[in-house]
Design an enzyme around this catalytic site. Structure first.
Site, mmCIF file in Angstrom:
data_model
loop_
_atom_site.group_PDB
_atom_site.id
_atom_site.type_symbol
_atom_site.label_atom_id
_atom_site.label_comp_id
_atom_site.label_asym_id
_atom_site.label_seq_id
_atom_site.Cartn_x
_atom_site.Cartn_y
_atom_site.Cartn_z
ATOM 1 N N GLU A 87 -4.391 5.799 -5.240
ATOM 2 C CA GLU A 87 -3.580 5.593 -5.991
ATOM 3 C C GLU A 87 -3.711 5.280 -7.272
ATOM 4 O O GLU A 87 -1.760 5.738 -7.726
ATOM 5 C CB GLU A 87 -3.666 4.145 -5.388
ATOM 6 C CG GLU A 87 -3.484 3.483 -4.160
ATOM 7 C CD GLU A 87 -3.793 2.236 -3.055
ATOM 8 O OE1 GLU A 87 -2.754 1.400 -3.497
ATOM 9 O OE2 GLU A 87 -4.943 2.079 -3.009
ATOM 10 N N HIS B 192 0.763 -1.412 -0.006
ATOM 11 C CA HIS B 192 0.375 -0.217 0.272
ATOM 12 C C HIS B 192 0.834 1.295 -0.062
ATOM 13 O O HIS B 192 0.612 2.044 0.638
ATOM 14 C CB HIS B 192 -1.084 0.089 1.416
ATOM 15 C CG HIS B 192 -1.877 -1.142 1.050
ATOM 16 N ND1 HIS B 192 -2.595 -1.306 2.795
ATOM 17 C CD2 HIS B 192 -2.929 -1.736 0.544
ATOM 18 C CE1 HIS B 192 -3.253 -3.112 1.988
ATOM 19 N NE2 HIS B 192 -3.898 -2.310 0.911
#
Ligand code: ADP
Length: 395
Positions: A382, A178
């Site tokens: 993201e 992540h």
């Protein structure tokens, strides 16, 4: 400059086309059930388009993505030439990649070499890179690694207390995942606080189906809860997170299972789903707990307790803390779990404003005016980080 962001899973392909002149999303979508039958969901300002298409492999899915982007009715570009670059999410970069990289033959080989560390994730990422090359051979491609942000961790954080030769031989260590999300929300958080990130000690909590916590000191990752693989750390939707390693051989012996079978249980049948027997989805767990389901309540308690534990641990790792940031599906939306986590953190100066904490879906400081440690909710993005890195590398 338009950047196509690609995130390939074993049977899925997520995409987003961004105009990077003004950082707007032109279109996004998802191909599912690749290799089985094939379903496309494509969204643009012109509306949502859902269709079934045969997708025997990722190259076929990619052809459908391109056709959708060009489509007269729901497309957003007129020619493939309007795709100037492609940014790929690549899960594992091992110790090789400390930053995003322009994909060359050599880089592709290096990604292949670290696939051993992520056999479920890197091969589909490579398949996506190859499918893009097949359809757009002249468009530059960039790999953005989930692990890269965490390569700044010191040895004391990333070394497991195993015989050192196992690290030497196989590179067994903590990598963390992540990374694009932790990097993005920590920098957005600094902006929201109006302070330079170099001056801040932040703990970021990415709480989605997969969940991890990261200690960001002066803008750099100094520790994170996921490890060699995304199984370590928090209790997640279906993953166990931390446990006594002896549990594995114990279950193997008692249940007559292989290591692969136990690993499968730890990845897919544990966590919130395993504990509650209800669901891995926090909306279902919240409902069940409200209706008096004790196991669902216990699962939520385990989750919150462990997140809070990591925040405390990382406050110690950084010898201080200025802000806690919540992000991803659960972190952004589940106001009750945020509250539950924060009740453990009053000793750190965390104090929630219940009214602000009730809000969803926007970047917000949800603390009381005098809270010593700020609590922020920052929606993650993201795809934007991948597109920004792609643009930066090509410059
Ligand atoms: P991932 O990208 O890891 O698949 P997400 O970040 O999209 O996951 O998070 C998905 C999870 O977020 C869901 O499983 C669900 O538990 C949780 N979630 C989404 N919306 C809500 C909501 N309104 N309330 C509580 N939980 C939510």
């Amino acid at each position: 400059m338009n950047v196509l962001v690609i995130n390939c899973g074993s049977s899925s392909l997520k995409y987003q086309l961004l105009n990077m002149t003004n950082e707007t999303v032109l279109a996004k979508g998802l191909c599912e059930r690749i290799g089985i039958d094939g379903k496309l969901v494509h969204e643009s300002p012109k509306g949502k388009h859902v269709a079934e298409h045969a997708m025997p492999d990722h190259a076929a899915a990619m052809a459908i993505v391109i056709a959708s982007l060009l489509d007269a009715e729901h497309g957003v570009i007129k020619s493939k030439d309007e795709i100037n670059a492609i940014g790929h999410r690549v899960v594992h970069g091992g110790e090789t990649f400390t930053a995003s990289a322009l994909i060359t033959e050599e880089i592709e080989k290096a990604i292949e070499d670290v696939s051993e560390l992520a056999p479920l994730h890197n091969p589909p990422n490579l398949t996506g890179i190859r499918a893009c090359r097949q359809h757009m051979p002249n468009v530059p491609q960039v790999a953005v690694f989930d692990t890269a942000f965490h390569q700044t961790m010191p040895a004391k954080a990333y070394l497991y207390a195993l015989p050192y030769e196992l690290y030497d031989k196989y590179k067994i260590r903590k990598y963390g995942f992540h990374g694009t999300s932790h990097k993005y929300v920590s920098s957005q958080g600094a902006e929201l606080l109006g302070k330079p990130i170099e001056s801040l000690k932040i703990v970021t909590c990415h709480l989605g189906n997969g969940a991890s916590v990261c200690a960001v000191d002066g803008g750099k990752s100094v520790d994170t809860s996921m490890g060699l693989t995304p199984l370590e750390g928090l209790a997640m939707g279906t993953r166990s997170g931390d446990l006594d390693p002896a549990v594995i051989s114990f279950v193997m012996e008692k249940e007559g299972l292989t290591a692969a079978q136990v690993t499968d249980i730890l990845n897919k049948k544990s966590g919130m789903l395993g504990l509650s027997g209800v669901s891995s989805d926090f909306r279902d767990l919240d409902t069940a707990a409200r209706e008096g389901n004790k196991l669902a309540q216990d699962a939520l308690d385990v989750f919150a307790y462990r997140v809070a534990g990591y925040v405390g641990r990382y406050a110690a790792a950084m010898n201080g803390i200025d802000a806690v940031i919540f992000t991803a599906g659960i972190g952004e939306n589940d106001t009750a779990i945020r509250e539950k986590i924060c009740t453990y953190l009053t000793w750190l100066g965390v104090e929630l404003n219940p009214e602000l904490n009730g809000k969803r879906g926007q970047a917000l400081d949800v603390s009381t005016p005098n809270a010593r440690t700020r609590t922020l909710v920052i929606p993650t993005n993201e795809e934007l980080v991948i597109a920004r890195d792609t643009k930066m590398i090509l410059k």
